[in-house]
Motif scaffolding. Sequence first.
Motif, PDB file in Angstrom:
ATOM      1  N   GLN A   4       0.838  -1.203   0.000  1.00  0.00           N
ATOM      2  CA  GLN A   4       0.000   0.000   0.000  1.00  0.00           C
ATOM      3  C   GLN A   4       0.876   1.257   0.000  1.00  0.00           C
ATOM      4  O   GLN A   4       1.802   1.382   0.786  1.00  0.00           O
ATOM      5  CB  GLN A   4      -0.897   0.013   1.242  1.00  0.00           C
ATOM      6  N   SER A   5       0.553   2.185  -0.894  1.00  0.00           N
ATOM      7  CA  SER A   5       1.266   3.465  -0.913  1.00  0.00           C
ATOM      8  C   SER A   5       0.494   4.476  -0.066  1.00  0.00           C
ATOM      9  O   SER A   5      -0.649   4.239   0.321  1.00  0.00           O
ATOM     10  CB  SER A   5       1.408   3.987  -2.348  1.00  0.00           C
ATOM     11  N   ILE A   6       1.134   5.601   0.182  1.00  0.00           N
ATOM     12  CA  ILE A   6       0.481   6.661   0.958  1.00  0.00           C
ATOM     13  C   ILE A   6      -0.799   7.109   0.263  1.00  0.00           C
ATOM     14  O   ILE A   6      -1.822   7.335   0.899  1.00  0.00           O
ATOM     15  CB  ILE A   6       1.456   7.839   1.180  1.00  0.00           C
ATOM     16  N   TRP A   7      -0.772   7.228  -1.067  1.00  0.00           N
ATOM     17  CA  TRP A   7      -1.972   7.645  -1.797  1.00  0.00           C
ATOM     18  C   TRP A   7      -2.999   6.533  -1.900  1.00  0.00           C
ATOM     19  O   TRP A   7      -4.194   6.811  -1.946  1.00  0.00           O
ATOM     20  CB  TRP A   7      -1.607   8.165  -3.182  1.00  0.00           C
ATOM     21  N   ASN A   8      -2.595   5.256  -1.942  1.00  0.00           N
ATOM     22  CA  ASN A   8      -3.575   4.161  -1.902  1.00  0.00           C
ATOM     23  C   ASN A   8      -4.409   4.300  -0.632  1.00  0.00           C
ATOM     24  O   ASN A   8      -5.627   4.126  -0.649  1.00  0.00           O
ATOM     25  CB  ASN A   8      -2.900   2.786  -1.880  1.00  0.00           C
ATOM     26  N   ASP A   9      -3.730   4.601   0.468  1.00  0.00           N
ATOM     27  CA  ASP A   9      -4.403   4.746   1.755  1.00  0.00           C
ATOM     28  C   ASP A   9      -5.426   5.877   1.738  1.00  0.00           C
ATOM     29  O   ASP A   9      -6.459   5.802   2.400  1.00  0.00           O
ATOM     30  CB  ASP A   9      -3.354   4.993   2.851  1.00  0.00           C
ATOM     31  N   LYS A  10      -5.171   6.908   0.942  1.00  0.00           N
ATOM     32  CA  LYS A  10      -6.078   8.063   0.862  1.00  0.00           C
ATOM     33  C   LYS A  10      -7.080   7.935  -0.285  1.00  0.00           C
ATOM     34  O   LYS A  10      -7.820   8.868  -0.567  1.00  0.00           O
ATOM     35  CB  LYS A  10      -5.265   9.355   0.703  1.00  0.00           C
ATOM     36  N   ASN A  11      -7.062   6.774  -0.982  1.00  0.00           N
ATOM     37  CA  ASN A  11      -7.984   6.490  -2.090  1.00  0.00           C
ATOM     38  C   ASN A  11      -7.806   7.469  -3.258  1.00  0.00           C
ATOM     39  O   ASN A  11      -8.768   7.890  -3.885  1.00  0.00           O
ATOM     40  CB  ASN A  11      -9.437   6.476  -1.604  1.00  0.00           C
ATOM     41  N   LEU A  12      -6.547   7.818  -3.532  1.00  0.00           N
ATOM     42  CA  LEU A  12      -6.247   8.736  -4.618  1.00  0.00           C
ATOM     43  C   LEU A  12      -5.721   7.974  -5.833  1.00  0.00           C
ATOM     44  O   LEU A  12      -5.041   6.958  -5.691  1.00  0.00           O
ATOM     45  CB  LEU A  12      -5.187   9.756  -4.179  1.00  0.00           C
ATOM     46  N   PHE A  13      -6.034   8.478  -7.022  1.00  0.00           N
ATOM     47  CA  PHE A  13      -5.438   7.935  -8.241  1.00  0.00           C
ATOM     48  C   PHE A  13      -3.935   8.216  -8.175  1.00  0.00           C
ATOM     49  O   PHE A  13      -3.527   9.365  -8.018  1.00  0.00           O
ATOM     50  CB  PHE A  13      -6.014   8.606  -9.491  1.00  0.00           C
ATOM     51  N   THR A  14      -3.126   7.190  -8.333  1.00  0.00           N
ATOM     52  CA  THR A  14      -1.685   7.343  -8.215  1.00  0.00           C
ATOM     53  C   THR A  14      -1.001   7.332  -9.572  1.00  0.00           C
ATOM     54  O   THR A  14      -0.274   8.257  -9.912  1.00  0.00           O
ATOM     55  CB  THR A  14      -1.099   6.231  -7.320  1.00  0.00           C
TER      56      THR A  14
ATOM     57  N   TYR B  87      -1.174   5.197 -16.585  1.00  0.00           N
ATOM     58  CA  TYR B  87      -1.120   6.650 -16.469  1.00  0.00           C
ATOM     59  C   TYR B  87      -2.552   7.189 -16.438  1.00  0.00           C
ATOM     60  O   TYR B  87      -3.343   6.919 -17.332  1.00  0.00           O
ATOM     61  CB  TYR B  87      -0.348   7.227 -17.663  1.00  0.00           C
ATOM     62  N   TYR B  88      -2.890   7.942 -15.390  1.00  0.00           N
ATOM     63  CA  TYR B  88      -4.246   8.463 -15.231  1.00  0.00           C
ATOM     64  C   TYR B  88      -4.383   9.921 -15.649  1.00  0.00           C
ATOM     65  O   TYR B  88      -5.451  10.512 -15.506  1.00  0.00           O
ATOM     66  CB  TYR B  88      -4.709   8.318 -13.784  1.00  0.00           C
ATOM     67  N   GLY B  89      -3.330  10.538 -16.147  1.00  0.00           N
ATOM     68  CA  GLY B  89      -3.413  11.921 -16.611  1.00  0.00           C
ATOM     69  C   GLY B  89      -3.888  12.863 -15.525  1.00  0.00           C
ATOM     70  O   GLY B  89      -3.379  12.854 -14.408  1.00  0.00           O
ATOM     71  N   THR B  90      -4.895  13.666 -15.834  1.00  0.00           N
ATOM     72  CA  THR B  90      -5.377  14.684 -14.890  1.00  0.00           C
ATOM     73  C   THR B  90      -6.085  14.081 -13.687  1.00  0.00           C
ATOM     74  O   THR B  90      -6.356  14.787 -12.725  1.00  0.00           O
ATOM     75  CB  THR B  90      -6.322  15.679 -15.596  1.00  0.00           C
ATOM     76  N   LEU B  91      -6.386  12.789 -13.727  1.00  0.00           N
ATOM     77  CA  LEU B  91      -7.008  12.140 -12.569  1.00  0.00           C
ATOM     78  C   LEU B  91      -6.003  11.875 -11.444  1.00  0.00           C
ATOM     79  O   LEU B  91      -6.393  11.710 -10.290  1.00  0.00           O
ATOM     80  CB  LEU B  91      -7.657  10.812 -12.974  1.00  0.00           C
ATOM     81  N   GLN B  92      -4.716  11.836 -11.786  1.00  0.00           N
ATOM     82  CA  GLN B  92      -3.704  11.551 -10.771  1.00  0.00           C
ATOM     83  C   GLN B  92      -3.799  12.568  -9.648  1.00  0.00           C
ATOM     84  O   GLN B  92      -3.849  13.772  -9.879  1.00  0.00           O
ATOM     85  CB  GLN B  92      -2.303  11.533 -11.404  1.00  0.00           C
TER      86      GLN B  92
ATOM     87  N   LEU C 228     -16.071   5.559 -13.539  1.00  0.00           N
ATOM     88  CA  LEU C 228     -14.982   5.260 -12.636  1.00  0.00           C
ATOM     89  C   LEU C 228     -14.451   3.855 -12.849  1.00  0.00           C
ATOM     90  O   LEU C 228     -13.249   3.608 -12.838  1.00  0.00           O
ATOM     91  CB  LEU C 228     -15.423   5.448 -11.183  1.00  0.00           C
ATOM     92  N   LYS C 229     -15.339   2.894 -13.096  1.00  0.00           N
ATOM     93  CA  LYS C 229     -14.931   1.511 -13.351  1.00  0.00           C
ATOM     94  C   LYS C 229     -14.069   1.407 -14.603  1.00  0.00           C
ATOM     95  O   LYS C 229     -13.178   0.578 -14.674  1.00  0.00           O
ATOM     96  CB  LYS C 229     -16.150   0.605 -13.478  1.00  0.00           C
ATOM     97  N   LEU C 230     -14.314   2.257 -15.592  1.00  0.00           N
ATOM     98  CA  LEU C 230     -13.501   2.245 -16.815  1.00  0.00           C
ATOM     99  C   LEU C 230     -12.080   2.719 -16.525  1.00  0.00           C
ATOM    100  O   LEU C 230     -11.142   2.307 -17.211  1.00  0.00           O
ATOM    101  CB  LEU C 230     -14.137   3.145 -17.875  1.00  0.00           C
ATOM    102  N   TRP C 231     -11.912   3.585 -15.541  1.00  0.00           N
ATOM    103  CA  TRP C 231     -10.599   4.138 -15.222  1.00  0.00           C
ATOM    104  C   TRP C 231      -9.788   3.220 -14.344  1.00  0.00           C
ATOM    105  O   TRP C 231      -8.612   3.437 -14.141  1.00  0.00           O
ATOM    106  CB  TRP C 231     -10.748   5.505 -14.573  1.00  0.00           C
ATOM    107  N   ARG C 232     -10.401   2.255 -13.713  1.00  0.00           N
ATOM    108  CA  ARG C 232      -9.666   1.381 -12.783  1.00  0.00           C
ATOM    109  C   ARG C 232      -9.026   0.251 -13.483  1.00  0.00           C
ATOM    110  O   ARG C 232      -9.297  -0.320 -14.382  1.00  0.00           O
ATOM    111  CB  ARG C 232     -10.595   0.852 -11.703  1.00  0.00           C
TER     112      ARG C 232
END
Length: 135
Positions: free
Chosen positions: A11-21, A110-115, A131-135
């Motif tokens: 788990q990364s710090i951003w995974n923990d915060k539910n952020l696109f990494t 790569y999530y672009g502007t979603l990161q 959202l499911k398409l982006w995961r």
Amino acid sequence: MSHLILIRHGQSIWNDKNLFTGWVDIPLSQKGIFEALNAGEKLSKFNIDIVYTSKLARAIQTALILLSKLDTQKTPVIIHTKGKMKKWSNYASSIEIIPIIQKKALNERYYGTLQGLNKKEVGLKYGEQQLKLWR
């Protein structure tokens, strides 16, 4: 007998915060460090000959932490393939190593502007289906 072992980073710090990494180079959280240690303990009896990681810190951290738990005399060494680092890396020729090779092709998508954006908030704004398409 040969084995192919596939491990996702802890788990990364951003995974923990539910952020696109994506390609943002975020380190492991404390939980991620413990996950890597646990994976290393489970794999401690395997004879690991080579490791491939993405170029991202969280994957490299996971590999190094995991390898620290192996029952081996081999030393994990990040292999450099370009420039002076390649030349300076010849110190590893005198020891038995586990080469760690970093490949950009193994980076997360790569999530672009979603990161950096919160996944739940993006789902509320654009819809869960999108959202499911982006995961």
